[in-house]
Design a protein around this motif. Structure first.
Motif, PDB file in Angstrom:
ATOM      1  N   GLU A 192       0.781  -1.152   0.256  1.00  0.00           N
ATOM      2  CA  GLU A 192      -0.024  -0.036   0.172  1.00  0.00           C
ATOM      3  C   GLU A 192       0.756   1.306  -0.085  1.00  0.00           C
ATOM      4  O   GLU A 192       0.814   2.215  -0.863  1.00  0.00           O
ATOM      5  N   VAL A 193       1.845   1.263   0.990  1.00  0.00           N
ATOM      6  CA  VAL A 193       2.993   2.516   0.933  1.00  0.00           C
ATOM      7  C   VAL A 193       3.584   2.686  -0.639  1.00  0.00           C
ATOM      8  O   VAL A 193       3.590   3.656  -0.874  1.00  0.00           O
ATOM      9  N   LYS A 194       4.012   1.657  -0.935  1.00  0.00           N
ATOM     10  CA  LYS A 194       4.824   1.583  -2.126  1.00  0.00           C
ATOM     11  C   LYS A 194       3.856   2.214  -3.532  1.00  0.00           C
ATOM     12  O   LYS A 194       4.147   2.974  -4.274  1.00  0.00           O
ATOM     13  N   ALA A 195       2.540   1.508  -3.351  1.00  0.00           N
ATOM     14  CA  ALA A 195       1.580   2.186  -4.477  1.00  0.00           C
ATOM     15  C   ALA A 195       1.309   3.443  -4.185  1.00  0.00           C
ATOM     16  O   ALA A 195       1.145   4.397  -5.136  1.00  0.00           O
ATOM     17  N   GLY A 231       2.920  -0.986  -6.355  1.00  0.00           N
ATOM     18  CA  GLY A 231       3.028  -1.838  -5.152  1.00  0.00           C
ATOM     19  C   GLY A 231       4.118  -2.691  -4.970  1.00  0.00           C
ATOM     20  O   GLY A 231       4.526  -3.032  -3.838  1.00  0.00           O
ATOM     21  N   GLY A 232       4.990  -2.809  -6.050  1.00  0.00           N
ATOM     22  CA  GLY A 232       6.072  -3.744  -6.174  1.00  0.00           C
ATOM     23  C   GLY A 232       7.285  -3.263  -6.208  1.00  0.00           C
ATOM     24  O   GLY A 232       8.421  -3.633  -6.533  1.00  0.00           O
ATOM     25  N   ALA A 233       7.224  -1.581  -6.136  1.00  0.00           N
ATOM     26  CA  ALA A 233       8.611  -0.832  -6.278  1.00  0.00           C
ATOM     27  C   ALA A 233       9.668  -1.281  -5.427  1.00  0.00           C
ATOM     28  O   ALA A 233       9.473  -1.899  -4.421  1.00  0.00           O
ATOM     29  N   GLY A 234      10.953  -1.146  -5.901  1.00  0.00           N
ATOM     30  CA  GLY A 234      12.114  -1.154  -4.930  1.00  0.00           C
ATOM     31  C   GLY A 234      12.338  -0.035  -4.109  1.00  0.00           C
ATOM     32  O   GLY A 234      11.652   1.035  -4.238  1.00  0.00           O
TER      33      GLY A 234
END
Lengths: 184, 184
Positions: B107-110, B116-119
């Motif tokens: 949720e945070v990355k998105a 949502g799968g960001a590095g």
């Protein structure tokens, strides 16, 4: 030695206090299961449990707190809640300078029944016998909290010997280190 | 709205505070990573983290605290420590009546990168840009704590609408329930 035993859990958290000393009958002073409702948000549940634990610590002033060590073989969300409660309970002890020890469920079962894989009924039966109680403590969380405190009471001399041996070994390592330094 | 973000961890616990309001630039007030040594017993580590979090709550008086929701896909012992820290941090907020919300890592990355799968590098780059920082926040736990607070700031209106809809639905259910009762 006065030991407070805690079987952590969000829905049911078992608390106990016992007095025990080498070669003497162990006496249970109190046992209680703190319940919190599933529909209350997590912070409120942790606060409710923390408040009762702090009351107990201030009332009984135990020498040590024994908490069940959580493992993750159970349901994941249950384990998370249990770990969160364990953290909150350990914090309450740390704030008062009360030592905290963790014991695994199998260590507790082995201590009171001689069998690390004993069932709940057997643990409850032995707790009832060891403490000379008139009736079986219920629910199981109450018996578990008492079993934890008994377990710590009986393992304490061994834990103290191990800590002393480790401290001695550490001292020897330091002395060897100092000699090596001096020889340079 | 002032949000305190917490990326819970025993070895490194990321803390952040931001000020944000709809359509305005979000401003970071502080970010810090609290570290505790592996050789300190667990209760002492929890106490050290709790003390810093309590200081922050009393200094910044946030309206809400956003904590990363722990999952158990990682190393088991790490997850337990993280959950214990999360419990202690949520307790500190509950003691002060500060609302607590949990957000998952995806949720945070998105929220901050749209993926949502960001590095970690992408999250750090976006946090730096969103807050208009001169330098990248390091270590990753600092960037994560800031990303959590930003995520909550942006999701807050949606969370409020959902809560309102749920309360309304609850009210309707209660009225229907009352009618059913009255009809009996």
């Amino acid at each position: 030695m006065r030991v407070m035993g805690v079987d952590p859990g969000l829905t049911r958290c078992g608390l106990s206090v016992i007095d025990g000393s080498r070669g003497r009958q162990i006496v249970a002073l109190n046992v209680e299961v703190v319940r919190t409702a599933v529909d209350v948000p997590l912070p409120g549940r942790l606060l409710a449990i923390s408040d009762v634990v702090e009351q107990w610590l201030d009332t009984y002033r135990p020498d040590v707190m024994a908490i069940e060590r959580v493992f993750s073989q159970q349901n994941v969300s249950t384990v998370m809640g249990t770990a969160q409660v364990g953290g909150v309970v350990a914090l309450a002890a740390a704030k008062r300078g009360v030592a905290v020890h963790f014991h695994t469920p199998s260590e507790v079962k082995a201590a009171v029944t001689g069998n690390g894989g004993a069932g709940k009924a057997q643990v409850t039966a032995m707790v009832t016998r060891i403490l000379g109680l008139q009736a079986k403590p219920t629910p199981a969380d109450a018996a578990d909290a008492l079993a934890l405190a008994i377990c710590h009471c009986w393992r304490a001399p061994m834990i103290a010997r191990m800590a002393a041996a480790e401290a001695q070994a550490g001292g020897q390592r330091q002395r060897v280190g100092a000699k090596v330094k001096a020889a340079r």
